[in-house]
Design an enzyme around this catalytic site. Structure first.
Site, PDB file in Angstrom:
ATOM      1  N   HIS A 127     117.945  59.204  87.922  1.00  0.00           N
ATOM      2  CA  HIS A 127     118.199  58.687  88.905  1.00  0.00           C
ATOM      3  C   HIS A 127     119.048  57.824  88.268  1.00  0.00           C
ATOM      4  O   HIS A 127     119.560  57.441  89.950  1.00  0.00           O
ATOM      5  CB  HIS A 127     117.154  57.816  88.188  1.00  0.00           C
ATOM      6  CG  HIS A 127     115.821  58.184  88.388  1.00  0.00           C
ATOM      7  ND1 HIS A 127     115.005  58.369  87.026  1.00  0.00           N
ATOM      8  CD2 HIS A 127     114.742  58.116  89.135  1.00  0.00           C
ATOM      9  CE1 HIS A 127     113.580  58.758  87.271  1.00  0.00           C
ATOM     10  NE2 HIS A 127     113.939  59.050  89.036  1.00  0.00           N
TER      11      HIS A 127
ATOM     12  N   GLU B  26     115.392  49.980  76.464  1.00  0.00           N
ATOM     13  CA  GLU B  26     116.238  48.931  77.743  1.00  0.00           C
ATOM     14  C   GLU B  26     115.598  48.087  76.902  1.00  0.00           C
ATOM     15  O   GLU B  26     116.331  46.233  77.911  1.00  0.00           O
ATOM     16  CB  GLU B  26     114.741  49.788  78.467  1.00  0.00           C
ATOM     17  CG  GLU B  26     115.230  51.369  79.368  1.00  0.00           C
ATOM     18  CD  GLU B  26     114.477  52.153  78.471  1.00  0.00           C
ATOM     19  OE1 GLU B  26     115.298  53.085  79.163  1.00  0.00           O
ATOM     20  OE2 GLU B  26     114.376  51.989  77.686  1.00  0.00           O
TER      21      GLU B  26
ATOM     22  N   GLN C  50     108.573  60.197  87.092  1.00  0.00           N
ATOM     23  CA  GLN C  50     108.492  58.674  86.293  1.00  0.00           C
ATOM     24  C   GLN C  50     108.340  58.208  88.122  1.00  0.00           C
ATOM     25  O   GLN C  50     108.493  56.599  88.088  1.00  0.00           O
ATOM     26  CB  GLN C  50     110.030  57.906  86.012  1.00  0.00           C
ATOM     27  CG  GLN C  50     110.060  59.383  84.654  1.00  0.00           C
ATOM     28  CD  GLN C  50     111.469  58.813  84.350  1.00  0.00           C
ATOM     29  OE1 GLN C  50     112.787  57.653  84.951  1.00  0.00           O
ATOM     30  NE2 GLN C  50     112.021  58.597  83.002  1.00  0.00           N
TER      31      GLN C  50
ATOM     32  N   GLY D 140     108.811  33.554  73.368  1.00  0.00           N
ATOM     33  CA  GLY D 140     107.875  33.739  71.819  1.00  0.00           C
ATOM     34  C   GLY D 140     108.396  35.222  72.007  1.00  0.00           C
ATOM     35  O   GLY D 140     107.090  35.794  70.837  1.00  0.00           O
TER      36      GLY D 140
END
Length: 590
Positions: free
Chosen positions: A29, A50, A113, A420
């Protein structure tokens, strides 16, 4: 420039905005944008996951004070980065996340996707989430995104650029050549004169005032103004985790981390006025006002007007930029004669070293021959170059490390935040390495945390990054195992044990260098080899997992001096009458 694809226009717009670094992972994309980056002077640093790209953009923003940019593909690229998006949101990091998307013409056709509403999902963890429907509007939308991310309370924004917008040629809008107004106006909102005077009066009347500077002071690039204010008033400064590096480590008015404040109170010198300068109340202040001495007056400066008083009542709230507030305070304070407080500052410096005393006489190794984590971290810190950039992943490993490292300069210390999140370390290290290309980056991670994105050794090697990973390997999820032991007893452990794995060999396999260190002497030799090696490295330091840091005890509700008490054999049984119920990590309401 007559015709230009939306992707190329996006690259051109980011170039005009001053963006030189983009963190990414390939997706089809994005190709119209990715191919155009070289022409527009934008360096692409691609990671192997990612989430790491998002964390890298976050660290780059913290280190430089500039906008961080992560460009990711649709679907799983977006969902993989969701943790990084949430992490940046809770830690107020100005990052623009740009994500691809399937063609809007096929949104309901079970396309590649597709099938999820990325804007709706992102809206919960961003300041702004927007779908670009018209390529000609890219310049104005990107400008808006950067302004939203960097002004007011900073935070991430997300732009979704569908594939047809990326790839379709359009007539370049005239405005792209006129976007010289991307530079944000200097400084944030300043406090009112009345607020400045009230704070000056409060501080001047105090016997033991102290500043706790946090992440807001870092993001507003307050170091120079903070030092000038401290020297003008004689008021000592401590720092929260996100404020490490703001003050020179050897300055007589620097008392170390904010933990010095409650320690000073415990030895008979409680602060009577505390100025929270961009330091939020909560997890990192011991829960609500946990670290603040009882009876102390509290003033809080924060860019977010909803932050002061969040954890309880305070005496003076100022909604303003930290740097602008310091400049105003210093100017207004020139007319005052400030009392000298060298003894108070010295007390805080002494308090800084008190946590070390309980461990200095501890055996170097356990009966099993495993290194004590305190002594291992001390040896590691002693071998660090003076200009090292420090990155700490989460968990108990970071607690041991923080006692020893001495970050130098704004943006020189990076650590997991309010979410965290374990596994931020590799991404943070990559972003910090791009921000500080001439300084070595040292990542400290536990063996649990390093496993989340261990494949990023590949990204570090491919991009020639000066990153050195130290794995504090105790063959367990340290804070988790110790928490279970404290509450339930060692015979009740569940999914907290790990193998003593050869993490250093993973670095070797990706083209870096690896060392195993089981002794203090081997640590020193490995650090020398890593620094001199010229490639990304990993040092696997074997430590004893049975030693519990007091911070972990506090996190699970065990106070110093308490004897940990195991639950009944049937852990599902209700507590007996009079038995104290411990709820780990959060407030235990009496």
């Amino acid at each position: 420039m007559n015709q230009i694809t939306g992707g190329a226009l996006l690259a051109r717009t980011l170039q005009v905005a001053g963006v030189e670094e983009v963190f990414s992972l390939h997706g089809g994309h994005l190709d119209a944008f990715l191919i155009a980056c070289r022409e527009h002077g934008i360096r692409l640093t691609d990671t192997r996951h990612e989430a790491s790209a998002g964390h890298a953009a976050e660290a780059y923003a913290r280190a430089t004070g500039k906008i961080g940019v992560a460009v990711l593909t649709a679907g799983p690229g977006f969902t993989n980065a969701y943790t990084a998006l949430a992490n940046a949101y809770l830690d107020r990091m100005p990052v623009v996340f740009i994500v691809g998307a399937p063609s809007t013409r096929e949104g309901d056709l079970n396309t590649l996707q597709g099938g999820i509403d990325q804007i709706a999902a992102a809206s919960h963890v961003t300041k702004w989430a927007y779908r670009v429907g018209n390529g000609a509007r890219i310049p104005e939308i990107v400008e808006q995104a950067i302004r939203r991310a960097m002004t007011g309370t900073p935070g991430p924004v997300l732009l979704e650029v569908p594939i047809e917008v990326m790839f379709t040629p359009i007539k370049a809008p005239p405005r792209i050549e006129e976007l010289d107004n991307f530079a944000l106006s200097a400084g944030g909102p300043a406090p009112s004169g009345k607020q400045v005077q009230a704070l000056i009066d409060l501080l001047a009347a105090a016997e033991r005032p102290v500043v706790i500077a946090g992440g807001g002071a870092t993001l507003s690039r307050s170091a120079e103004a903070l030092l000038a204010f401290a020297e003008a008033t004689g008021i000592p400064v401590t720092t929260g985790m996100k404020g490490e590096g703001l003050m020179p480590q050897d300055h007589p008015l620097y008392g170390g981390s904010m933990v010095s404040v409650p320690i000073a109170a415990a030895i008979g010198a409680p602060a009577d006025v505390v100025l929270l300068l961009g330091q939020r109340v909560g997890l990192f202040t011991g829960g609500r006002y946990g670290i603040l001495p009882a009876g102390a007056k509290v003033a809080q400066v924060d860019i977010d007007g909803g932050e002061p008083g969040r954890g309880g009542p305070i005496d003076l709230a100022i909604m303003a930029d930290c740097r602008e507030t310091l400049l105003a305070l210093t100017e207004a304070g020139k007319s005052r004669t400030w009392p000298q407080r060298p003894e108070w500052a010295a007390t805080l410096r002494t308090a800084r070293m008190i946590p070390h005393q309980q461990w200095l006489e501890a055996p170097l190794t356990s009966p099993d021959g495993l290194l004590h984590p305190y002594h291992a971290c001390k040896a590691l810190a002693e071998a660090l170059p003076e200009d090292a950039i420090i990155v700490c992943d989460g968990g108990e490993s970071s607690v041991w490390v923080r006692d020893h490292v001495r970050p130098k300069g704004t943006g020189s210390f990076h650590i997991t935040g309010y979410l965290g999140t374990l596994g931020v370390g590799q991404g943070f290290a990559i972003g910090a390495a791009r921000a500080f290309p001439d300084r070595p980056v040292f990542l400290f991670a536990g063996d649990g945390g390093v496993g989340f994105h261990i494949q990023e050794f590949d990204a570090m090697v491919r991009h020639g990054l000066n990153v050195h990973t130290i794995v504090l390997n105790n063959a367990c999820w340290g804070m988790s195992q110790n928490g279970q032991d404290l509450i339930y007893g060692q015979d009740k452990r569940a999914i907290v044990e790990l193998a003593d794995s050869a993490y250093e060999k993973v670095a070797d396999a990706f083209g870096g260098k690896g060392w195993r260190a089981d002794t203090v002497e081997e640590i020193a030799a490995a650090m020398q080899g890593a620094i001199a090696g010229g490639v990304p490295s990993c040092i696997n330091v074997r430590i004893d997992g049975a030693i519990i840091n007091p911070v972990t005890m506090n996190m699970v509700g065990i106070k110093p001096g308490d004897k940990p008490k195991a639950k009944a054999a049937d852990s599902s049984a209700p507590p007996s009458e009079g038995e104290k119920v411990v709820m780990p990590y959060y407030d235990n309401v009496e």
